[in-house]
Design a protein around this motif. Structure first.
Motif, PDB file in Angstrom:
ATOM      1  N   LEU A 274      15.932   3.427   1.923  1.00 52.92           N
ATOM      2  CA  LEU A 274      16.930   4.123   2.727  1.00 52.92           C
ATOM      3  C   LEU A 274      17.327   5.440   2.061  1.00 52.92           C
ATOM      4  N   ALA A 275      17.457   5.423   0.732  1.00 56.45           N
ATOM      5  CA  ALA A 275      17.804   6.652   0.003  1.00 56.45           C
ATOM      6  C   ALA A 275      16.686   7.680   0.128  1.00 56.45           C
ATOM      7  N   ILE A 276      15.434   7.233   0.066  1.00 58.20           N
ATOM      8  CA  ILE A 276      14.301   8.146   0.228  1.00 58.20           C
ATOM      9  C   ILE A 276      14.307   8.750   1.625  1.00 58.20           C
ATOM     10  N   ALA A 277      14.521   7.896   2.637  1.00 54.82           N
ATOM     11  CA  ALA A 277      14.538   8.370   4.019  1.00 54.82           C
ATOM     12  C   ALA A 277      15.683   9.346   4.259  1.00 54.82           C
ATOM     13  N   GLU A 278      16.772   9.182   3.522  1.00 53.52           N
ATOM     14  CA  GLU A 278      17.912  10.083   3.642  1.00 53.52           C
ATOM     15  C   GLU A 278      17.621  11.430   2.988  1.00 53.52           C
ATOM     16  N   ALA A 279      16.821  11.402   1.919  1.00 56.65           N
ATOM     17  CA  ALA A 279      16.621  12.608   1.106  1.00 56.65           C
ATOM     18  C   ALA A 279      15.490  13.492   1.590  1.00 56.65           C
ATOM     19  N   VAL A 280      14.513  12.940   2.322  1.00 63.42           N
ATOM     20  CA  VAL A 280      13.341  13.731   2.706  1.00 63.42           C
ATOM     21  C   VAL A 280      13.254  13.869   4.217  1.00 63.42           C
ATOM     22  N   LYS A 281      12.618  14.930   4.652  1.00 63.01           N
ATOM     23  CA  LYS A 281      12.382  15.157   6.077  1.00 63.01           C
ATOM     24  C   LYS A 281      10.929  14.923   6.440  1.00 63.01           C
ATOM     25  N   VAL A 282      10.048  15.118   5.467  1.00 58.96           N
ATOM     26  CA  VAL A 282       8.622  14.846   5.647  1.00 58.96           C
ATOM     27  C   VAL A 282       8.140  14.111   4.399  1.00 58.96           C
ATOM     28  N   LEU A 283       7.378  13.036   4.590  1.00 53.95           N
ATOM     29  CA  LEU A 283       6.796  12.310   3.461  1.00 53.95           C
ATOM     30  C   LEU A 283       5.286  12.316   3.596  1.00 53.95           C
ATOM     31  N   VAL A 284       4.616  12.812   2.557  1.00 53.49           N
ATOM     32  CA  VAL A 284       3.161  12.736   2.469  1.00 53.49           C
ATOM     33  C   VAL A 284       2.848  11.541   1.570  1.00 53.49           C
ATOM     34  N   LEU A 285       2.295  10.486   2.164  1.00 57.80           N
ATOM     35  CA  LEU A 285       2.036   9.231   1.452  1.00 57.80           C
ATOM     36  C   LEU A 285       0.530   9.024   1.367  1.00 57.80           C
ATOM     37  N   GLU A 286       0.005   8.927   0.157  1.00 55.51           N
ATOM     38  CA  GLU A 286      -1.437   8.867  -0.028  1.00 55.51           C
ATOM     39  C   GLU A 286      -1.917   7.508  -0.517  1.00 55.51           C
ATOM     40  N   ASP A 287      -3.168   7.230  -0.166  1.00 54.52           N
ATOM     41  CA  ASP A 287      -3.919   6.090  -0.705  1.00 54.52           C
ATOM     42  C   ASP A 287      -3.313   4.732  -0.343  1.00 54.52           C
ATOM     43  N   ILE A 288      -2.982   4.546   0.937  1.00 58.90           N
ATOM     44  CA  ILE A 288      -2.546   3.229   1.398  1.00 58.90           C
ATOM     45  C   ILE A 288      -3.779   2.320   1.430  1.00 58.90           C
ATOM     46  N   PRO A 289      -3.770   1.206   0.694  1.00 58.19           N
ATOM     47  CA  PRO A 289      -4.955   0.334   0.643  1.00 58.19           C
ATOM     48  C   PRO A 289      -4.953  -0.680   1.787  1.00 58.19           C
ATOM     49  N   ARG A 290      -6.013  -1.459   1.893  1.00 56.52           N
ATOM     50  CA  ARG A 290      -5.980  -2.615   2.776  1.00 56.52           C
ATOM     51  C   ARG A 290      -4.998  -3.622   2.197  1.00 56.52           C
ATOM     52  N   LEU A 291      -4.286  -4.305   3.068  1.00 63.18           N
ATOM     53  CA  LEU A 291      -3.233  -5.203   2.632  1.00 63.18           C
ATOM     54  C   LEU A 291      -3.577  -6.636   3.035  1.00 63.18           C
ATOM     55  N   SER A 292      -3.196  -7.579   2.152  1.00 64.02           N
ATOM     56  CA  SER A 292      -3.523  -8.988   2.396  1.00 64.02           C
ATOM     57  C   SER A 292      -2.646  -9.862   1.523  1.00 64.02           C
ATOM     58  N   ARG A 293      -2.994 -11.144   1.462  1.00 60.75           N
ATOM     59  CA  ARG A 293      -2.231 -12.063   0.600  1.00 60.75           C
ATOM     60  C   ARG A 293      -2.368 -11.690  -0.871  1.00 60.75           C
ATOM     61  N   ASN A 294      -3.409 -10.916  -1.203  1.00 64.91           N
ATOM     62  CA  ASN A 294      -3.615 -10.531  -2.595  1.00 64.91           C
ATOM     63  C   ASN A 294      -2.623  -9.472  -3.069  1.00 64.91           C
ATOM     64  N   ASN A 295      -2.073  -8.712  -2.143  1.00 69.59           N
ATOM     65  CA  ASN A 295      -1.052  -7.727  -2.510  1.00 69.59           C
ATOM     66  C   ASN A 295       0.127  -7.850  -1.540  1.00 69.59           C
ATOM     67  N   PHE A 296       0.545  -9.078  -1.328  1.00 73.32           N
ATOM     68  CA  PHE A 296       1.572  -9.374  -0.329  1.00 73.32           C
ATOM     69  C   PHE A 296       2.890  -8.666  -0.637  1.00 73.32           C
ATOM     70  N   ASN A 297       3.298  -8.639  -1.912  1.00 68.35           N
ATOM     71  CA  ASN A 297       4.560  -7.994  -2.258  1.00 68.35           C
ATOM     72  C   ASN A 297       4.530  -6.503  -1.935  1.00 68.35           C
ATOM     73  N   GLU A 298       3.398  -5.862  -2.252  1.00 69.25           N
ATOM     74  CA  GLU A 298       3.261  -4.442  -1.932  1.00 69.25           C
ATOM     75  C   GLU A 298       3.285  -4.225  -0.420  1.00 69.25           C
ATOM     76  N   ALA A 299       2.632  -5.140   0.316  1.00 63.83           N
ATOM     77  CA  ALA A 299       2.616  -5.039   1.774  1.00 63.83           C
ATOM     78  C   ALA A 299       4.021  -5.183   2.349  1.00 63.83           C
ATOM     79  N   ARG A 300       4.776  -6.099   1.816  1.00 66.40           N
ATOM     80  CA  ARG A 300       6.148  -6.312   2.299  1.00 66.40           C
ATOM     81  C   ARG A 300       7.005  -5.071   2.028  1.00 66.40           C
ATOM     82  N   ARG A 301       6.834  -4.452   0.859  1.00 70.49           N
ATOM     83  CA  ARG A 301       7.581  -3.221   0.576  1.00 70.49           C
ATOM     84  C   ARG A 301       7.150  -2.094   1.516  1.00 70.49           C
ATOM     85  N   PHE A 302       5.863  -2.049   1.820  1.00 72.66           N
ATOM     86  CA  PHE A 302       5.367  -1.021   2.729  1.00 72.66           C
ATOM     87  C   PHE A 302       6.002  -1.165   4.112  1.00 72.66           C
ATOM     88  N   VAL A 303       6.117  -2.383   4.589  1.00 75.90           N
ATOM     89  CA  VAL A 303       6.767  -2.631   5.876  1.00 75.90           C
ATOM     90  C   VAL A 303       8.203  -2.121   5.847  1.00 75.90           C
TER      91      VAL A 303
END
Length: 357
Positions: A274-303
C-alpha cells in the motif's frame, strides 16, 4: 539566471514542449521566486549582519502527468550561483532521520535543531518532488523541521498530487500534524495545476506495457520505456513503513523500477505494498517468473502487490515469463490467481490509470 518563462518559451520554439495554459499559468510564481533569490542581501540595523529577505515558496499540486516535476526541474537547473537542491521528498526525510540518529548518538538534547541547521546552512532553496506524508514518524517532525528551515530563510518549492489539507489524511494522531498545513499556507503560495492533458499517460497510450517472455527484445523495450518516463538519473527510494525500510531500487519523477524479487521475494506485506502504491505513479516491474507451489509465498505476495497497484490506479509496466493467464497454472491458489490475471489484462489497457477511480 534565466527566468523560467523565457526557458519555457525557448523549449516551445525548439519543439521540445507543447504550449499548455496550465503550465504557463504557474510560470509567474517561479519568476517571482527567482527574482527574490537574486535580490542582494540587506543590512538590518547598524551592527547587524546582512541577511537575505525571505522569499515565499510554492506548493504546486495537481494530477499526475501534468508537468509539475518538469517545470520544477527546469527551474532548479536555472539557479546559477544560488545554493539549491532538488530532491525527492521521501529521500530527504530519510536523510533527516539519519541526521537525527547521528545527533542523538552524540548526546544532543534536541536532535532536530542541528539537523535543520545543517540543511539551512547548505542551501537557500529546497525543491521537493512528490511531497506526501504516509508515515507517522515523518508526520511528527515535519512541522518543527520546516519551521526551522523557514526561520532560517530557506525557500521551499514542492510538487504534490494532494491539496495541502489532504496531506496525511486519516493518519494516526493527525491533529498533531495540522499546524504543518498552516505553516505551508503561511510560507508557500498554493497553486493547483489544472490541465486536461496527462503527458505521462499520453506517452504510454497505445504502447505495449506487458512483455512476455523475458528475452533480449523485452529487456530492450523496458529500458527504452524507463529512460523515457524517468527522464534522467534515478536514485533508490526508501519508504518507512511501521519502522521498517521498504526500498525501491530506482525512482525518479514518480516512476519506480524494481525486479520481482525486490518486491515479492522479500518478507513484505499488505502495508508495504500500500505504501508503494501510494508513493509511485508508474511501476516498472521486471522478471516475473512462472508461479506455482514451489514459490507459493512469492506468488501470494505478487497477488497482494497487484491488488494494491490496481486499487491505487498505478500504471504497471512489466516483463514476465508468460502471459497473465499462464503465469500460475498449478498448485494451491490457482483459482484465486484468476482475478490477478484478469487485473493484469485490464491494466494493459491504453487508458488504464488515466483517471482516478
Amino acid at each position: 539566471m534565466t527566468h523560467l518563462t523565457t526557458l519555457y518559451r525557448q523549449k516551445i520554439d525548439a519543439g521540445e514542449l507543447t504550449p499548455d495554459p496550465a503550465q504557463e499559468a504557474v510560470l509567474p510564481h517561479f519568476d517571482r521566486i527567482a527574482e527574490g533569490l537574486m535580490a542582494p542581501p540587506v543590512k538590518r540595523g547598524f551592527f547587524r549582519k546582512t541577511e537575505y529577505e525571505p522569499v515565499q515558496g510554492l506548493y504546486l499540486w495537481g494530477g499526475v502527468g501534468r508537468g509539475k516535476s518538469m517545470l520544477m526541474d527546469l527551474f532548479a537547473g536555472s539557479l546559477d550561483g544560488i545554493p539549491s537542491r532538488r530532491v525527492h521528498f521521501h529521500a530527504f526525510m530519510q536523510e533527516i532521520h539519519a541526521k537525527l540518529h547521528e545527533a542523538r548518538q552524540q548526546g544532543a538534547e534536541d536532535a532536530l535543531a542541528p539537523a535543520a541547521a545543517e540543511v539551512a546552512e547548505s542551501v537557500r532553496l529546497l525543491a521537493f518532488d512528490e511531497m506526501q506524508i504516509i508515515d507517522i514518524t515523518d508526520a511528527m517532525i515535519v512541522g518543527r523541521l520546516f519551521e526551522a528551515l523557514f526561520s532560517a530563510g530557506v525557500t521551499v518549492i514542492t510538487t504534490s498530487n494532494r491539496v495541502p489539507d489532504d496531506l496525511y489524511k486519516n493518519g494516526l494522531n493527525r491533529q498533531l500534524f495540522l499546524p504543518f498545513i498552516d505553516l505551508i499556507k503561511d510560507h508557500m503560495a498554493v497553486h493547483e495545476m489544472v490541465s486536461p492533458t496527462d503527458y505521462r499517460q499520453h506517452r504510454l497510450t497505445g504502447a505495449q506495457v506487458y512483455f512476455a517472455p523475458v528475452d533480449a527484445e523485452a529487456r530492450a523495450q523496458i529500458r527504452a520505456i524507463w529512460a523515457d518516463l524517468s527522464g534522467g538519473p534515478a536514485q533508490p527510494l526508501t519508504l518507512k513503513v511501521k519502522g521498517r525500510d521498504v526500498t525501491l531500487p530506482a525512482f525518479r519523477n514518480g516512476v519506480a523500477r524494481a525486479s520481482f524479487y525486490d518486491l515479492c521475494g522479500k518478507m513484505l506485506g499488505p502495508g508495504d505494498y500500500l505504501a508503494i502504491a501510494e508513493a509511485v505513479k508508474v511501476l516498472v516491474l521486471e522478471d516475473i517468473p512462472r508461479l506455482s507451489r514451489n514459490n507459493f509465498n512469492e506468488a501470494r505476495r505478487f497477488v497482494t502487490l497487484i491488488d494494491a497497484l490496481y486499487e491505487a490506479r498505478v500504471r504497471l509496466i512489466c516483463s514476465a515469463a508468460a502471459q497473465p493467464e499462464m503465469l500460475y497454472v498449478e498448485g494451491e491458489g490457482t483459482f484465486e490467481f484468476e482475478r490477478t490475471a484478469s487485473r493484469l489484462r485490464e491494466m494493459q489497457d491504453k487508458d488504464w490509470g488515466a483517471a482516478a477511480p
